[in-house]
Each structure stands twice: as C-alpha cells, then as structure tokens.
Design a protein around this motif. Structure first.
Motif, PDB file in Angstrom:
ATOM      1  N   UNK B 112       0.802  -1.227   0.000  1.00 22.37           N
ATOM      2  CA  UNK B 112       0.000   0.000   0.000  1.00 22.37           C
ATOM      3  C   UNK B 112       0.828   1.266   0.000  1.00 22.37           C
ATOM      4  N   UNK B 113       2.053   1.196   0.500  1.00 26.37           N
ATOM      5  CA  UNK B 113       2.913   2.387   0.550  1.00 26.37           C
ATOM      6  C   UNK B 113       3.463   2.661  -0.862  1.00 26.37           C
ATOM      7  N   UNK B 114       3.200   3.852  -1.379  1.00 28.84           N
ATOM      8  CA  UNK B 114       3.660   4.149  -2.743  1.00 28.84           C
ATOM      9  C   UNK B 114       5.188   4.120  -2.804  1.00 28.84           C
ATOM     10  N   UNK B 115       5.713   3.334  -3.738  1.00 29.92           N
ATOM     11  CA  UNK B 115       7.166   3.189  -3.866  1.00 29.92           C
ATOM     12  C   UNK B 115       7.746   2.153  -2.924  1.00 29.92           C
ATOM     13  N   UNK B 116       6.909   1.556  -2.096  1.00 31.95           N
ATOM     14  CA  UNK B 116       7.395   0.616  -1.077  1.00 31.95           C
ATOM     15  C   UNK B 116       7.833  -0.724  -1.635  1.00 31.95           C
ATOM     16  N   UNK B 117       7.339  -1.083  -2.801  1.00 30.19           N
ATOM     17  CA  UNK B 117       7.653  -2.403  -3.345  1.00 30.19           C
ATOM     18  C   UNK B 117       9.024  -2.501  -3.998  1.00 30.19           C
ATOM     19  N   UNK B 118       9.565  -1.348  -4.424  1.00 27.47           N
ATOM     20  CA  UNK B 118      10.837  -1.396  -5.176  1.00 27.47           C
ATOM     21  C   UNK B 118      12.012  -1.894  -4.325  1.00 27.47           C
ATOM     22  N   UNK B 119      12.212  -1.388  -3.103  1.00 28.14           N
ATOM     23  CA  UNK B 119      13.317  -1.913  -2.285  1.00 28.14           C
ATOM     24  C   UNK B 119      13.117  -3.390  -1.926  1.00 28.14           C
ATOM     25  N   UNK B 120      11.871  -3.788  -1.741  1.00 28.87           N
ATOM     26  CA  UNK B 120      11.611  -5.194  -1.391  1.00 28.87           C
ATOM     27  C   UNK B 120      11.981  -6.086  -2.569  1.00 28.87           C
ATOM     28  N   UNK B 121      11.574  -5.699  -3.771  1.00 29.96           N
ATOM     29  CA  UNK B 121      11.921  -6.491  -4.958  1.00 29.96           C
ATOM     30  C   UNK B 121      13.437  -6.525  -5.152  1.00 29.96           C
ATOM     31  N   UNK B 122      14.086  -5.417  -4.852  1.00 28.52           N
ATOM     32  CA  UNK B 122      15.546  -5.357  -4.982  1.00 28.52           C
ATOM     33  C   UNK B 122      16.184  -6.337  -4.008  1.00 28.52           C
ATOM     34  N   UNK B 123      15.672  -6.371  -2.789  1.00 25.47           N
ATOM     35  CA  UNK B 123      16.174  -7.320  -1.787  1.00 25.47           C
ATOM     36  C   UNK B 123      15.912  -8.754  -2.187  1.00 25.47           C
ATOM     37  N   UNK B 124      14.749  -9.000  -2.757  1.00 25.12           N
ATOM     38  CA  UNK B 124      14.440 -10.365  -3.240  1.00 25.12           C
ATOM     39  C   UNK B 124      15.410 -10.728  -4.362  1.00 25.12           C
ATOM     40  N   UNK B 138      10.218  -8.990  -9.961  1.00 26.50           N
ATOM     41  CA  UNK B 138       9.619  -7.890 -10.731  1.00 26.50           C
ATOM     42  C   UNK B 138       8.942  -6.939  -9.756  1.00 26.50           C
ATOM     43  N   UNK B 139       9.173  -5.659  -9.922  1.00 20.18           N
ATOM     44  CA  UNK B 139       8.462  -4.676  -9.113  1.00 20.18           C
ATOM     45  C   UNK B 139       7.579  -3.832 -10.022  1.00 20.18           C
ATOM     46  N   UNK B 140       6.292  -3.828  -9.707  1.00 22.64           N
ATOM     47  CA  UNK B 140       5.351  -2.941 -10.411  1.00 22.64           C
ATOM     48  C   UNK B 140       5.198  -1.664  -9.591  1.00 22.64           C
ATOM     49  N   UNK B 141       5.142  -0.539 -10.255  1.00 20.98           N
ATOM     50  CA  UNK B 141       4.929   0.736  -9.561  1.00 20.98           C
ATOM     51  C   UNK B 141       4.434   1.761 -10.578  1.00 20.98           C
ATOM     52  N   UNK B 142       3.927   2.872 -10.080  1.00 21.47           N
ATOM     53  CA  UNK B 142       3.387   3.889 -10.984  1.00 21.47           C
ATOM     54  C   UNK B 142       4.402   4.974 -11.292  1.00 21.47           C
ATOM     55  N   UNK B 143       4.009   5.879 -12.206  1.00 16.64           N
ATOM     56  CA  UNK B 143       4.953   6.955 -12.559  1.00 16.64           C
ATOM     57  C   UNK B 143       5.138   7.897 -11.376  1.00 16.64           C
TER      58      UNK B 143
END
Lengths: 96, 321
Positions: B112-124, B138-143
């Motif tokens: 739910x946190x905007x931009x929160x998925x990118x560091x997690x995907x990087x760690x994965x 894969x990390x999905x996120x918006x512009x």
C-alpha cells in the motif's frame, strides 16, 4: 426474468448516508451495465453511479425530494424485462 | 508466441477486468471495508509481464494490485475473499486489498505504501542471486512512485550489483489526482534508466504483445545474470484513483476516448481474430467461462465468514522452531 432492489451505494469509506441528486434514466427506462444511471451526493462529492446490469429502471423509490437516506436503503427496483411484474413488498421485506 | 499463450493472455486480461468490475459493485454494496483502487484499463501490463514468470519468480505489487495477483496465479477466489475481508482470503481476511500475499505463487505483496515495493523487490533480487537461482523479481509501480527516493536507491543498487530485477513502471497518467505532466520531470520514465546504467524501454502498456516482448527480453537478461531493466508501460487509468473518486481533475471526454480507443482486451481480441487464432464465437465462449469463474469467486467470498475477535492475534508470525 427477475427483479432486484438497487440500494443507496457506498461511495467512500466514510459515507454513512447519501441523497439522490438526479435520476439520469426515467422510471421504466432502459439501463445498460456500466452506464450512469443516477447522480448521488455522498458526504464528499456528487458522483454518477453506474447501472450494475442491463435491464429496466422499473420503479424509483427515492427521489431528489427525499434528502439523505442511509447507505443500503432501497432506492429503486430494477427488472430484467420491460414492464415485468414484481412483488414490491416481497422484494423490500429483507430491508425492513 | 504460440496460440495457447496468445489465448491465455486474453483470458487473463478478461479475468482481471471482470474481477475488478465485480469488486466495484461489491464496494458499493459495502462488502469491501477498505479503499479499493481498481486496475481497469491496465490489464495488459500485468498479463504481459507475468506470462514470462514462473511460480518461483517473485513480484511486488502496489495499492492497485488485484491484476498482478491474478496474472501471477493467485486463486481469484482467495483474492476476492481477501478484498472482502473474509477468513478464506489469501491472508485470512486480515490483510485486505493492500496487503495480499501468495508466496507459493511468488506474490510478495500488494504494498500500500507508494514506492514501497521497489526496495523489497531489490532485496528479493539479491536473495535470488545469492542463492544462485535463475529466478527473477519484478516490481510494479506507478509513474508517481518513480519520483520517490526508493526508485533511485533501488535502481542504483540493482544495477551496481547486477541483480535479476525488472522494474515495471505503469505510467497511467495520474498520481492520485495529479497528472504526470504536473508531477514528473521527464515525459518518458524509461529515460531515467540511463542514470543507473541499465537498459530502459517504453512500450504501449495497452498492447499486451508489446508488453510481453519487452518483459521477455528483460527477464532473459536477468536470468542470464546480466542485471536489471526498467520498462515503462504507458497506459491510462480508466477509473478514479479510488472508488468514489469524482475525477474533477480530468474531463469525462478524455476518459471516454481512452475507454473506446485503448481497451486492451478489444485490441488483443481483434489481433487474434485477424490472425485467425480466435473466432467471435470462441471469444463469447471464453467470456462466458470467465464470467462464470468470477461469479463463483464472488459467491465463495460472500458465503465465507469474517474473522472473529479470537482470530485477532493469530497468523502474524511464522514459528521459527
């Protein structure tokens, strides 16, 4: 063939009641799934609400003169067929 | 692409679209206790990217995550039940739309946190590399999220360490109510890849074949140990930011044009009919099957119990011993 009750929709997390601003389809008129059927005023905004099915707006129960009603209150009856018979009391019984 | 894959892509997109339309109705009926951010119009991205992944590949998703869950193989019954806060949901009805996980399918969260998925995907990605697998994240996120600090931190490290991560920017034109033109310094997000020394590509996110092809190349690169890619998928958010959004920040005409001209299912259906892979009758049949599947999932959710007080403290921790 079936008749269904259309209730005051919940249009936001904090919305407890709403009012009809305008029916965009006349009573008895045809409705199309996904197309605007009624304008509702919530606690935050005026929003066009789409029909949830193809069919007919058989009866309007709440109009712009009625003011706020609680979310979940029946505001119209929708039928699959034009001019279809329905038992209003039976349909509304579960909302009493 | 073989014919089976072509048809599977269409079916996945239809499942996402139909599930979202049913969730919009469930929301109005008060069955969704949390905000609902729906993915209508953006289905080609989830479908096209996830068709390149297997169950051991992981994704992180966003607040607008139902499409990613379906495309990555989460049981649609468990997804709809979770959004409706039922015990049979993928997180026992306690996570809701913005905390959905299915680790067995590699769904590592609708964050739910905007931009929160990118560091997690990087760690994965780092974990997958250290474990010497050829799996990818894969990390999905918006512009809008691409303007967050987490974007910079994630892409920098992933490139430096050659991590197997694909960053998929879903540029749907709006960050909540702010248009991309008012929030973002570049027209094409993909150009930002230059700053991180990784490939960046922009595709039409409403054309599933374009998305699939770009993702295929990026996934192959990542599996081969050649590092991350940034893919920007240009799309359009047909619904408001959330259900109940009055969308006063854009015109109805703009939305109507996108609905008519950029519908991802219509585009792909027409491609398949022209190619002779699909007939109109077969399409009707597919649509009926998808309708039945989603209707069954809705019924399953609505007939499922809600969590009780006694469930409040369960399932938060995994026992270590």
């Amino acid at each position: 063939m079936a008749a269904k009750v259309f209730t005051m929709p919940r249009l936001g997390q904090t919305m407890e009641e709403g009012s009809v601003v305008e029916w965009l389809v006349e009573e008895g008129g045809e409705i199309t799934e996904g197309e605007a059927m009624v304008t509702i005023q919530s606690d935050k905004a005026n929003l066009e609400v789409e029909a949830e099915q193809d069919g007919y707006l058989a009866k309007i129960l709440v109009t712009e003169d009625d003011g706020d009603v609680e979310v979940g209150t029946p505001i119209a009856i929708i039928t699959d067929e034009e001019g279809e018979d329905f038992d209003e009391d039976e349909l509304l019984a579960e909302f009493e | 692409m073989d014919n089976k894959l072509k048809l599977d892509l269409l079916r996945t997109m239809l499942e996402i679209r139909k599930a979202e339309l049913q969730l919009a109705i469930l929301y109005k009926h008060g069955e969704v206790p949390c905000a609902a951010h729906l993915y209508e119009g953006e289905e080609a991205i989830a479908a096209g990217v996830c068709a390149n992944l297997n169950d051991k590949d992981c994704i992180t998703s966003t607040h607008r995550g139902h499409g990613h869950c379906i495309a990555k193989g989460m049981d649609v019954k468990k997804m709809i039940a979770e959004v409706c806060a039922r015990k049979t949901g993928c997180c026992s009805g306690k996570g809701g739309t913005m905390h959905m996980f299915a680790p067995e399918k590699g769904v590592m969260g609708t964050i739910g946190i905007v931009g929160g998925g990118m560091p997690i995907a990087t760690g994965i990605g780092l974990a997958l590399k250290m474990q010497k697998t050829d799996n990818v994240a894969v990390s999905f996120f918006g512009e809008g999220a691409s303007n967050n600090g987490t974007f910079h931190e994630s892409l920098n490290l992933a490139s430096l360490w050659k991590l197997p991560v694909i960053y998929v920017c879903e540029n749907n034109g709006f960050a909540t109510s702010v248009s991309a033109a008012r929030s973002t310094s570049v027209k094409d997000i993909s150009i930002r890849a230059l700053g991180y020394n990784m490939p960046g590509v922009t595709v039409d996110g409403n054309k599933v074949d374009e998305v699939y092809a770009a993702a295929k190349e990026a996934v192959e690169r990542a599996r081969a140990g050649e590092g991350p890619t940034l893919i920007e998928c240009k799309t359009y958010r047909l619904r408001g930011h959330f259900e109940g959004d009055d969308c006063l920040y854009r015109t109805k005409e703009e939305t109507e044009i996108a609905k008519q001209l950029r519908n991802p299912e219509t585009y792909w259906k027409n491609c398949l009919i022209i190619e002779g892979v699909l007939t109109e009758e077969e399409y009707q049949q597919m649509e009926a099957e998808v309708d039945a599947k989603i209707a069954e999932a809705v019924e399953f959710a609505l007939n499922s119990p809600k969590p009780e007080g006694e469930d409040a403290m369960t399932l938060y921790h995994t026992p270590l011993f």
